[in-house]
Design a protein around this motif. Structure first.
Motif, mmCIF file in Angstrom:
data_model
loop_
_atom_site.group_PDB
_atom_site.id
_atom_site.type_symbol
_atom_site.label_atom_id
_atom_site.label_comp_id
_atom_site.label_asym_id
_atom_site.label_seq_id
_atom_site.Cartn_x
_atom_site.Cartn_y
_atom_site.Cartn_z
ATOM 1 N N SER A 231 0.803 -1.224 0.000
ATOM 2 C CA SER A 231 0.000 0.000 0.000
ATOM 3 C C SER A 231 0.836 1.275 0.000
ATOM 4 N N TYR A 232 2.159 1.115 0.136
ATOM 5 C CA TYR A 232 3.018 2.293 0.279
ATOM 6 C C TYR A 232 4.078 2.307 -0.817
ATOM 7 N N ASN A 233 4.076 3.379 -1.610
ATOM 8 C CA ASN A 233 4.937 3.452 -2.787
ATOM 9 C C ASN A 233 6.241 4.174 -2.453
ATOM 10 N N ILE A 234 7.107 3.484 -1.743
ATOM 11 C CA ILE A 234 8.412 4.030 -1.370
ATOM 12 C C ILE A 234 9.270 4.284 -2.611
ATOM 13 N N LYS A 235 9.074 3.463 -3.634
ATOM 14 C CA LYS A 235 9.878 3.612 -4.850
ATOM 15 C C LYS A 235 9.679 4.975 -5.515
ATOM 16 N N THR A 236 8.465 5.506 -5.457
ATOM 17 C CA THR A 236 8.209 6.810 -6.060
ATOM 18 C C THR A 236 9.004 7.908 -5.370
ATOM 19 N N ILE A 237 9.123 7.820 -4.043
ATOM 20 C CA ILE A 237 9.920 8.806 -3.311
ATOM 21 C C ILE A 237 11.393 8.675 -3.693
ATOM 22 N N LYS A 262 10.455 -4.697 2.400
ATOM 23 C CA LYS A 262 11.620 -3.963 2.900
ATOM 24 C C LYS A 262 12.876 -4.237 2.072
ATOM 25 N N ASN A 263 13.180 -5.501 1.832
ATOM 26 C CA ASN A 263 14.379 -5.851 1.071
ATOM 27 C C ASN A 263 14.322 -5.310 -0.352
ATOM 28 N N GLN A 264 13.139 -5.361 -0.926
ATOM 29 C CA GLN A 264 12.959 -4.853 -2.285
ATOM 30 C C GLN A 264 13.205 -3.346 -2.342
ATOM 31 N N PHE A 265 12.672 -2.610 -1.367
ATOM 32 C CA PHE A 265 12.864 -1.154 -1.333
ATOM 33 C C PHE A 265 14.336 -0.807 -1.085
ATOM 34 N N GLU A 266 14.976 -1.565 -0.192
ATOM 35 C CA GLU A 266 16.400 -1.318 0.081
ATOM 36 C C GLU A 266 17.240 -1.518 -1.180
ATOM 37 N N ALA A 267 16.970 -2.584 -1.900
ATOM 38 C CA ALA A 267 17.717 -2.872 -3.130
ATOM 39 C C ALA A 267 17.478 -1.790 -4.179
ATOM 40 N N TYR A 268 16.249 -1.292 -4.234
ATOM 41 C CA TYR A 268 15.900 -0.248 -5.199
ATOM 42 C C TYR A 268 16.642 1.049 -4.888
ATOM 43 N N ALA A 269 16.698 1.413 -3.613
ATOM 44 C CA ALA A 269 17.423 2.623 -3.197
ATOM 45 C C ALA A 269 18.905 2.501 -3.505
ATOM 46 N N LYS A 270 19.460 1.308 -3.288
ATOM 47 C CA LYS A 270 20.877 1.073 -3.560
ATOM 48 C C LYS A 270 21.154 1.161 -5.058
ATOM 49 N N ASP A 271 20.244 0.599 -5.839
ATOM 50 C CA ASP A 271 20.396 0.620 -7.295
ATOM 51 C C ASP A 271 20.347 2.049 -7.840
ATOM 52 N N LYS A 272 19.532 2.901 -7.194
ATOM 53 C CA LYS A 272 19.404 4.292 -7.623
ATOM 54 C C LYS A 272 20.464 5.195 -6.983
ATOM 55 N N ASN A 273 21.293 4.584 -6.133
ATOM 56 C CA ASN A 273 22.375 5.326 -5.465
ATOM 57 C C ASN A 273 21.837 6.501 -4.653
ATOM 58 N N LEU A 291 11.958 10.711 14.371
ATOM 59 C CA LEU A 291 11.046 11.465 13.500
ATOM 60 C C LEU A 291 11.171 12.966 13.734
ATOM 61 N N CYS A 292 11.202 13.353 14.992
ATOM 62 C CA CYS A 292 11.261 14.782 15.334
ATOM 63 C C CYS A 292 12.613 15.408 14.988
ATOM 64 N N SER A 293 13.592 14.583 14.662
ATOM 65 C CA SER A 293 14.911 15.076 14.246
ATOM 66 C C SER A 293 14.963 15.341 12.747
ATOM 67 N N CYS A 294 13.865 15.023 12.047
ATOM 68 C CA CYS A 294 13.828 15.170 10.586
ATOM 69 C C CYS A 294 13.237 16.511 10.173
ATOM 70 N N ASP A 295 13.277 16.780 8.876
ATOM 71 C CA ASP A 295 12.857 18.073 8.336
ATOM 72 C C ASP A 295 11.566 18.001 7.522
ATOM 73 N N ILE A 296 11.342 16.874 6.884
ATOM 74 C CA ILE A 296 10.192 16.695 5.991
ATOM 75 C C ILE A 296 9.659 15.278 6.187
ATOM 76 N N ALA A 297 8.341 15.112 6.101
ATOM 77 C CA ALA A 297 7.734 13.783 6.169
ATOM 78 C C ALA A 297 7.032 13.471 4.857
ATOM 79 N N VAL A 298 7.032 12.189 4.478
ATOM 80 C CA VAL A 298 6.357 11.780 3.242
ATOM 81 C C VAL A 298 5.274 10.752 3.544
ATOM 82 N N ASN A 299 4.163 10.874 2.807
ATOM 83 C CA ASN A 299 3.036 9.948 2.941
ATOM 84 C C ASN A 299 2.717 9.395 1.554
ATOM 85 N N PRO A 300 3.518 8.410 1.098
ATOM 86 C CA PRO A 300 3.417 7.927 -0.286
ATOM 87 C C PRO A 300 2.486 6.732 -0.444
#
Length: 398
Positions: A231-237, A262-273, A291-300
């Protein structure tokens, strides 16, 4: 009043001190009255870790009954539905042995448990209040994206859901979208109420104070919290960040959560550097601090997903972060616009998402302004101290 709360997914029942479950919170409120006898019936299976709980913790003023559930290894599998069926049978046996309660307040889903509880309430003349946390089978249709086939596969679940909704004397839900789904088939309900999942802002702020990280750098940290599933499109981000990485080398995508992809998203991020950190599932206090240490939140949210006002958007609001939102559900998109808490983007449009992220990257003052607006939303709509008393009033019949 003898009140039974049935909630299959109760998070951590080994230690209730940091348990942020909606139903634990409501049980505590109900137990404050000397006139109430409160019991929670739940499962002995840990849905998050996919293992049996080792023990049952203590909750002051509330009896905890954990019925046996065989368990399953994946969120979407036949074994899960079989596990729910066996749990529902065990809950039925327990209810038939105990004294008849005055009211049952039941979390929906699962549908197997909800149907058994609805049948028991109807047979024994027990007031039946439902609280809808998600729409089944709608949520599962994201996995089976063949319209006619998935409609046929999930028709029995739809019938189950309709039966549960029809049986309810009062209908509570975490969003108007879910509430209206139930009232569309129920013509006898006395009360209908939407109360967002929300959080205990006082506890959230204490977790923030103890766990927040202060950085002395120029890194822009972009946060996601929650399930890593269909349900969550991490790849688009990740795709959007790829468009920005040549221009901005100070972006860090922080993904907090676990799930089947999770593993699929991790591999995708690595592939995109992409500079991306997958933390796994964090305990609530640590998650809040990070979370509170971050600057922007995403709801993909994925195109066509059934989700409405979900846990993460309440946490984003409590953290006071501006939001990049791709969710198509109008209920949340309208909140984004009404409170001016960030940007709604076209779903799956990486260029649109990148453009909106870039606006926030370039303007620290704007990030602060939108984040403050989101915190205001949290204080008005997501603070359980202000909102959950409405649920208690319905349960107690006031």
């Amino acid at each position: 009043m003898d009140i039974v709360i049935v909630s299959q997914y109760l998070r951590d029942i080994e230690c209730f001190e940091s348990n942020n479950s909606r139903f634990v919170y409501i049980a505590k409120l109900l137990a404050m009255s000397k006139n109430n006898n409160v019991e929670i019936i739940t499962s002995d299976f840990n849905h998050t870790k996919k293992e049996k709980f080792n023990k049952i913790g203590k909750l002051d003023g509330v009896k905890i009954t954990a019925c046996h559930e065989p368990g399953y290894s994946k969120n979407v599998c036949l074994k899960r539905f079989n596990s729910h069926k066996k749990l529902s049978k065990n809950i039925k046996e327990y209810l038939e042995k105990r004294k008849k309660p005055d009211i049952i307040y039941c979390a929906i889903p699962s549908l197997a448990v909800g149907k058994i509880v609805a049948q028991y309430a109807e047979k024994n003349g027990v007031r039946f209040v439902i609280d809808i946390q998600d729409l089944w089978p709608e949520a599962f249709k994201m996995v089976f994206k063949i319209p006619l086939l998935s409609n046929a596969i999930f028709y029995p679940m739809k019938r189950q859901a309709n039966y549960i909704y029809k049986c309810a004397d009062d209908i509570i839900a975490v969003s108007d979208t879910y509430r209206d789904r139930a009232t569309s088939v129920n013509k006898k309900y006395k009360n209908k109420l939407t109360v967002f999942l929300g959080t205990n802002l006082e506890y959230f702020d204490k977790c923030k104070e103890k766990n927040i990280k202060h950085y002395n750098d120029n890194i822009i940290r972009i946060a996601y919290i929650g399930t890593l599933g269909h349900s969550y499109n991490i790849k688009t981000i990740i795709d959007a960040l790829e468009l920005l990485k040549e221009k901005y080398n100070n972006l860090n995508f922080l993904v907090m959560g676990s799930g089947p992809l999770k593993n699929q998203f991790e591999a995708y991020a690595k592939d995109k550097n992409i500079n991306c950190e997958f933390t796994g599932r964090l305990e609530y206090p640590e998650m809040v601090g990070t979370l509170c240490s971050c600057d922007i939140a995403v709801n993909p949210i994925t195109h066509g997903a059934a989700q409405s006002i979900i846990n993460k958007v309440g946490d984003y609001a409590a953290a006071g972060l501006p939001v990049i939102n791709t969710q198509e559900n109008l209920e949340y998109r309208n909140l984004v616009e009404k409170y001016n808490i960030g940007y709604n983007c076209e779903n799956s449009n990486k260029q649109d998402i990148a453009n909106k992220i870039e606006i926030l990257i370039k303007d620290k003052k704007l990030r602060k302004e939108l984040g403050n607006n989101n915190r205001k939303l949290a204080e008005e709509k997501f603070d359980r101290k202000k909102t959950y008393n409405q649920i208690v009033k319905i349960i107690e019949g006031n």
